[in-house]
Scaffold this active site. Structure first.
Site, PDB file in Angstrom:
ATOM      1  N   LYS A 118       0.848  -1.202   0.000  1.00 21.71           N
ATOM      2  CA  LYS A 118       0.000   0.000   0.000  1.00 21.71           C
ATOM      3  C   LYS A 118       0.879   1.246   0.000  1.00 21.71           C
ATOM      4  O   LYS A 118       2.080   1.171   0.266  1.00 21.71           O
ATOM      5  CB  LYS A 118      -0.928  -0.015   1.218  1.00 21.71           C
ATOM      6  CG  LYS A 118      -0.216  -0.138   2.547  1.00 21.71           C
ATOM      7  CD  LYS A 118      -1.204  -0.307   3.682  1.00 21.71           C
ATOM      8  CE  LYS A 118      -0.452  -0.438   5.000  1.00 21.71           C
ATOM      9  NZ  LYS A 118      -1.366  -0.487   6.156  1.00 21.71           N
ATOM     10  N   TYR A 164      16.898  29.664   9.639  1.00 16.98           N
ATOM     11  CA  TYR A 164      15.772  30.432  10.166  1.00 16.98           C
ATOM     12  C   TYR A 164      15.717  30.369  11.698  1.00 16.98           C
ATOM     13  O   TYR A 164      15.945  29.309  12.296  1.00 16.98           O
ATOM     14  CB  TYR A 164      14.444  29.892   9.613  1.00 16.98           C
ATOM     15  CG  TYR A 164      14.170  30.247   8.180  1.00 16.98           C
ATOM     16  CD1 TYR A 164      14.005  31.565   7.786  1.00 16.98           C
ATOM     17  CD2 TYR A 164      14.053  29.251   7.215  1.00 16.98           C
ATOM     18  CE1 TYR A 164      13.740  31.903   6.464  1.00 16.98           C
ATOM     19  CE2 TYR A 164      13.776  29.563   5.888  1.00 16.98           C
ATOM     20  CZ  TYR A 164      13.630  30.890   5.528  1.00 16.98           C
ATOM     21  OH  TYR A 164      13.362  31.205   4.221  1.00 16.98           O
TER      22      TYR A 164
END
Length: 362
Positions: A38, A257
């Site tokens: 899956k 950042y």
């Protein structure tokens, strides 16, 4: 900035999946093996692994679209459909005689029973033995068996349940689940399937007739207390990206950042062309492992959309264009996942279309 083909690269190793399937067969000898594929083979790509997956006795998917992708890739084995046909369109299912629906609700049963005479079908029945996601109560097993037998066109392929805590070899829930399952089915025919990857590796009692390996096929450990290497598994994916800058940062200077990390000394820092826009986890903290030619190059500062930064003190000869391994042979995906507070399953499945996938032909 390098072009897309030079940025993040996920190299897929079919030979590793074949090896890991051999490990499954060694741990659960004599059992049929249905490979869980899956989410496009856990993000690895069903089509890329089709040759290796052909060695499995069967497959398991979560949707009709995934079932159709298997057939497009040339995989024809019996395939368990683990979820419901949510849109009500059963045409793709009825056209595929090797599709084996897993029934876990009365509504599902009713829809399949209505077409079974025209489209005969093998079905699995799921029992809820304690995980409480999907499945019938164990005490309903006898009645369910009678209904399958009384429905023209339906044949019982077998019974399934799913383990909730098998990743912890000390958790008693697995033993309880197996006891509930065995007790409910003591007088009933049909194959039994219990074991996921963790059950295969740590709980021989769960092996029953058919096992359903998932993460272990792709080289991830299903257990809390043992690594993939401990289990003899090999990574089926190596994720790399190139250095696009190598600079020297003065002691005390910030990187990234928020200035969340500062250089503890004057040191070389590299910028790698991969970020959360490629699927690398944004929340991976400073210190998350990476590697350049075997030398540790841990992350420093925050992960950005298109790049991240690494400590090059242990790779002093690094040059722009060198490829940094984010996970793979030198850096296990499980180790990166633990650092980032997630699991390898999510790392694999979150890679985006910006990543260039290649198949290792070796």
């Amino acid at each position: 900035m390098p072009g897309l083909s030079e940025r993040a690269r996920a190299e897929i190793h079919p030979a590793a999946l074949r090896h890991n399937l051999t490990v499954v067969r060694r741990l659960a000898p004599g059992r049929r093996v249905y490979a869980a594929v899956k989410a496009d083979a856990y993000g690895h790509g069903v089509a890329r692994l089709a040759g290796a997956l052909a060695d499995a006795d069967g497959l398991a998917v979560a949707s009709l679209a995934e079932l159709q992708a298997l057939r497009t890739a040339g995989l024809t084995q019996p395939t368990v459909l683990l979820s419901d046909v949510l849109d009500g369109d059963l045409s793709a299912l009825t056209a595929d005689p090797e599709a084996e629906p897993l029934i876990f609700s009365t509504a599902q049963f009713d829809r399949l029973a209505a077409i079974a005479a025209e489209y005969p079908r093998r079905v699995w029945i799921k029992l809820d033995t304690g995980m409480h996601r999907l499945g019938f109560a164990p005490e309903q097993a006898a009645g369910l068996h009678q209904r399958v037998a009384a429905t023209p066109g339906l044949t019982l392929a077998g019974w399934m349940t799913h383990l909730g805590c098998a990743d912890d070899p000390d958790d008693p829930m697995t033993t309880q689940q197996v006891t509930f399952f065995d007790s409910a089915l003591a007088s009933l025919p049909g194959h039994r399937s219990i074991a996921n990857s963790a059950g295969i590796c740590a709980w021989p009692r769960t092996h029953a007739d058919l096992v359903r390996p998932g993460i272990m096929l792709y080289g991830g450990s299903p257990l809390l207390d043992r690594s993939a290497a401990d289990l003899g598994l090999k990574p089926a994916m190596t994720l790399t990206a190139p250095l696009i800058s190598c600079t020297e940062i003065a002691a005390g200077e910030p990187v990234g950042y928020g200035a969340t990390w500062r250089a503890p000394e004057t040191m070389p820092v590299g910028v790698v062309a991969i970020g959360y826009g490629d699927g690398y986890p944004r929340h991976a903290p400073s210190g998350t492992p990476a590697s350049l030619d075997g030398a540790p190059t841990p992350l420093v500062g925050r992960v950005s959309m298109d790049m991240l930064t690494v400590d090059l003190r242990r790779a002093p000869d690094a040059r722009v264009g060198d490829r940094v391994e984010l996970w793979g042979t030198d850096v296990p995906a499980d180790t990166v996942a633990r650092a980032a507070g997630t699991i390898a399953y999510e790392l694999f499945c979150r890679l985006t279309a910006r990543v260039n996938f290649r198949v290792d032909q070796g």
